[in-house]
Design a protein around this motif. Structure first.
Motif, PDB file in Angstrom:
ATOM      1  N   ASP A  10       4.021   3.386  -4.644  1.00  0.00           N
ATOM      2  CA  ASP A  10       2.613   3.018  -4.554  1.00  0.00           C
ATOM      3  C   ASP A  10       2.277   1.929  -5.565  1.00  0.00           C
ATOM      4  O   ASP A  10       3.005   1.705  -6.528  1.00  0.00           O
ATOM      5  N   TYR A  11       1.168   1.287  -5.315  1.00  0.00           N
ATOM      6  CA  TYR A  11       0.623   0.232  -6.173  1.00  0.00           C
ATOM      7  C   TYR A  11      -0.832   0.570  -6.393  1.00  0.00           C
ATOM      8  O   TYR A  11      -1.505   1.038  -5.469  1.00  0.00           O
ATOM      9  N   ASN A  15      -5.106  -2.119  -1.440  1.00  0.00           N
ATOM     10  CA  ASN A  15      -5.434  -3.137  -0.439  1.00  0.00           C
ATOM     11  C   ASN A  15      -4.402  -4.264  -0.382  1.00  0.00           C
ATOM     12  O   ASN A  15      -4.544  -5.187   0.406  1.00  0.00           O
ATOM     13  N   GLU A  16      -3.352  -4.194  -1.189  1.00  0.00           N
ATOM     14  CA  GLU A  16      -2.298  -5.210  -1.189  1.00  0.00           C
ATOM     15  C   GLU A  16      -1.479  -5.101   0.098  1.00  0.00           C
ATOM     16  O   GLU A  16      -1.016  -4.031   0.456  1.00  0.00           O
ATOM     17  N   VAL A  17      -1.315  -6.220   0.794  1.00  0.00           N
ATOM     18  CA  VAL A  17      -0.537  -6.256   2.032  1.00  0.00           C
ATOM     19  C   VAL A  17       0.725  -7.068   1.779  1.00  0.00           C
ATOM     20  O   VAL A  17       0.668  -8.165   1.225  1.00  0.00           O
ATOM     21  N   THR A  61       1.903  -1.963   4.059  1.00  0.00           N
ATOM     22  CA  THR A  61       0.915  -1.552   3.068  1.00  0.00           C
ATOM     23  C   THR A  61       1.440  -0.374   2.242  1.00  0.00           C
ATOM     24  O   THR A  61       2.374   0.309   2.640  1.00  0.00           O
ATOM     25  N   PHE A  62       0.804  -0.172   1.104  1.00  0.00           N
ATOM     26  CA  PHE A  62       1.101   0.965   0.236  1.00  0.00           C
ATOM     27  C   PHE A  62       0.262   2.156   0.674  1.00  0.00           C
ATOM     28  O   PHE A  62      -0.815   1.964   1.195  1.00  0.00           O
ATOM     29  N   PRO A  63       0.719   3.364   0.452  1.00  0.00           N
ATOM     30  CA  PRO A  63       2.004   3.763  -0.118  1.00  0.00           C
ATOM     31  C   PRO A  63       3.138   3.632   0.898  1.00  0.00           C
ATOM     32  O   PRO A  63       2.926   3.686   2.104  1.00  0.00           O
ATOM     33  N   ILE A  64       4.335   3.463   0.372  1.00  0.00           N
ATOM     34  CA  ILE A  64       5.552   3.322   1.171  1.00  0.00           C
ATOM     35  C   ILE A  64       6.352   4.613   1.018  1.00  0.00           C
ATOM     36  O   ILE A  64       6.641   5.029  -0.099  1.00  0.00           O
TER      37      ILE A  64
END
Length: 122
Positions: A10-11, A15-17, A61-64
């Motif tokens: 996760d980050y 909203n980071e793509v 997207t996160f979480p992965i």
């Protein structure tokens, strides 16, 4: 016997793509130190990678979520093991783990939640 470490990456900013050309690289490392003397007399820490998982363009997207397989015979109960993550896009590292993520031995399990940090490109 094949075993698995499962978890999420996760980050803090959900909203980071990730772009279309990225890879998520997850490494299981034996953190038992092997010190190697360098030419200037200092020591370099050398670690051994036990297993590696590469996810290419599978998530945006996160979480992965991930499931990393390893061979149980490669694990010594007295050693220290850790996961590290790099997310690479267009040949450049964009996200990394900045601290150790211990797993498997000495009270650490096979389920983990990993936070990554973004690398600012200048």
């Amino acid at each position: 016997m094949v075993r698995r470490i499962e978890g999420t990456i996760d980050y803090e900013k959900h909203n980071e793509v990730l772009n279309d050309n990225h890879k998520v690289l997850i490494y299981l490392d034996d953190m038992t130190l092997t010190d190697i003397a360098s030419q200037d007399g200092s020591y370099i820490r050398k670690f051994h990678t036990i297993a590696k998982l590469i996810l290419e363009n599978q998530v945006r997207t996160f979480p992965i979520t991930f499931s990393l397989e390893y061979d149980e015979k490669d694990i010594e109960k007295t050693s220290n093991y850790s996961l590290r993550v790099r997310i690479v896009a267009d040949g450049k590292t964009r996200f990394i783990t900045s601290s150790s993520v211990p797993v498997l031995t000495k009270g650490h399990g096979d389920m983990v939640d990993i936070m990554v940090e973004k690398i600012d490109l200048m």
